[in-house]
Scaffold this active site. Structure first.
Site, short mmCIF file in Angstrom:
data_model
loop_
_atom_site.label_atom_id
_atom_site.label_comp_id
_atom_site.label_asym_id
_atom_site.label_seq_id
_atom_site.Cartn_x
_atom_site.Cartn_y
_atom_site.Cartn_z
N CYS A 23 145.57 -100.28 4.12
CA CYS A 23 144.60 -99.25 4.51
C CYS A 23 144.64 -98.99 6.04
O CYS A 23 145.57 -98.36 6.51
CB CYS A 23 143.22 -99.66 4.03
SG CYS A 23 142.07 -98.28 3.94
N HIS B 178 143.03 -102.46 -1.55
CA HIS B 178 142.35 -103.70 -1.17
C HIS B 178 142.13 -104.53 -2.44
O HIS B 178 142.57 -104.16 -3.53
CB HIS B 178 140.95 -103.38 -0.60
CG HIS B 178 140.95 -102.75 0.74
ND1 HIS B 178 141.19 -103.43 1.90
CD2 HIS B 178 140.70 -101.47 1.09
CE1 HIS B 178 141.07 -102.60 2.93
NE2 HIS B 178 140.79 -101.42 2.48
#
Ligand code: GLN
Length: 244
Positions: free
Chosen positions: A96, A195
């Site tokens: 990310c 994630h």
């Protein structure tokens, strides 16, 4: 050479700042999957002010815009070294916010553009929607082909040039919610929005990274013996196709 004769070195870049949603779980997975095989692991945390040294694997977790600002300058100052490492086939994984900084820049809302280190030809601009939810994406190079995880980002990433998608979304938004791509790859540099943390739920990708890092270190392909991934595989399969 048996697995017990092997060694691998891993650097965790800026763990005190970029470690959102338990991204440290990726480091734990890489370390454990080496230790379970008797592969020696040299490990180093790199924090603000530290000089990044040569390693086989570099990991950068995710973070909010503020933490990204603190890390972006540090990474940019060491861009030349990291580019040389990329070209020596070192393995990089960015999650990310860390992934966003692997591109040319990240343009947050109403703030100054953050320089990326251009390890891959890509760029990110903040969107008006925050993408939050589970993701299932399909690769064309792994077995099983699927990758699963959880996304939470407003950044929209666009891949260019020789950068290829890591996978294609089947559930969730991925890079930008439009072109059905998730993550990116150039040489052995990988980025993903997943994630969760990512590698514990995708052990086949963790081993893929370890094999690339061992080939970089020893100069020849090294196929790792499979581990008993019963629990990891059950977890992975339970998330395939799951949206919220
Ligand atoms: N701040 C970036 C975004 O919102 C990255 C967030 C993250 O790392 N989860 O897109």
């Amino acid at each position: 050479m048996g697995e017990r004769d092997l060694k691998i070195s891993i650097a965790h870049l800026y763990p005190k700042l970029l470690n959102l949603y338990g991204d440290i779980g990726n480091i734990i997975t890489l370390k454990k999957r080496c230790e379970w095989r008797g592969i020696a692991v040299e490990f180093e945390d790199i924090n603000i002010g530290d000089k990044i040294k040569e390693h086989d694997i570099y990991f950068v977790g995710g973070g909010q815009d503020k933490q990204q600002e603190e890390v972006a300058d540090e990474l940019y100052r060491q861009k030349d070294f990291l580019t040389e490492e990329r070209d020596r086939n070192a393995v990089f994984l960015g999650i990310c916010g860390g992934y966003q900084l692997f591109g040319h820049y990240y343009q947050p809302h109403d703030k100054e553009r953050l320089n990326g280190i251009s390890l891959m030809d890509a760029y990110t601009v903040a969107g008006n929607t925050r993408f939050i939810g589970n993701v299932t994406a399909r690769t064309d190079f792994l077995e099983p082909k699927t990758l699963v995880g959880f996304e939470n980002h407003s950044g929209l990433t666009y891949l260019q040039g020789d950068t290829t998608p890591l996978a294609y979304t089947e559930v969730g938004n991925g890079n930008n919610g439009k072109d059905k791509t998730e993550g990116g790859r150039y040489k052995n540099v990988f980025g993903t929005y997943l994630h969760g943390s990512f590698l514990p739920k995708n052990p086949h990708f963790a081993d893929y990274m370890l094999e690339l890092a061992l080939e970089k270190r020893y100069g020849e392909p090294i196929k790792l013996q499979p581990l008993d991934d019963k629990f990891e595989t059950e977890t992975h399969n339970s998330l395939i196709g799951k949206s919220y």
